[in-house]
Write an enzyme that holds these catalytic residues in place. Sequence first.
Site, short mmCIF file in Angstrom:
data_model
loop_
_atom_site.label_atom_id
_atom_site.label_comp_id
_atom_site.label_asym_id
_atom_site.label_seq_id
_atom_site.Cartn_x
_atom_site.Cartn_y
_atom_site.Cartn_z
N HIS A 13 28.03 20.94 5.66
CA HIS A 13 29.26 21.55 5.53
C HIS A 13 30.11 20.56 4.94
CE1 HIS A 13 28.71 24.86 9.05
NE2 HIS A 13 27.64 24.87 7.98
N CYS A 50 27.86 0.79 14.80
CA CYS A 50 28.36 -0.01 15.72
C CYS A 50 28.25 0.57 17.09
CB CYS A 50 30.04 -0.24 15.14
SG CYS A 50 31.16 1.03 15.33
#
Length: 143
Positions: free
Chosen positions: A95, A62
């Site tokens: 991570h 977006c």
Amino acid sequence: MTPIASDHAGFELKQFIISKFPEFQWKDEGCNSLESVDYPDFAHPVATAVAAHADNKGVLICGSGNGMQIAANKHPNVRAALCWNKEIAVLARMHNDANILVLPARFISQEEAIEIVIAFFKTPFEGGRHQKRVEKISITALS
């Protein structure tokens, strides 16, 4: 199939990504034009598809990336990461075991988008010390 969606602000970048990465066999969840739409209507189908399959990954696009990320992260087992460069994409995968890449169409170039998509899909989750942290993301109520 890899689910992908955008709102009107991300439509052109979505079409570009689909054309540049045919190997992903995209499942295009919309939108289908530059006509103004509501981003949650397109974030939810991608998030639902990703949440249904542990190994699935998806892409949302977006204008700023924020709306799509917020909507997608309402779904259990979804870890949507807003990535504006390849380093952020690598860290989101390594991570955080991010499973939805969110791109801010108004703030990155097509060339940057290519680098980010490649980094996101090629980077594995590191596990180890990060595993327990990712598991804590799924807590629905904090004491």
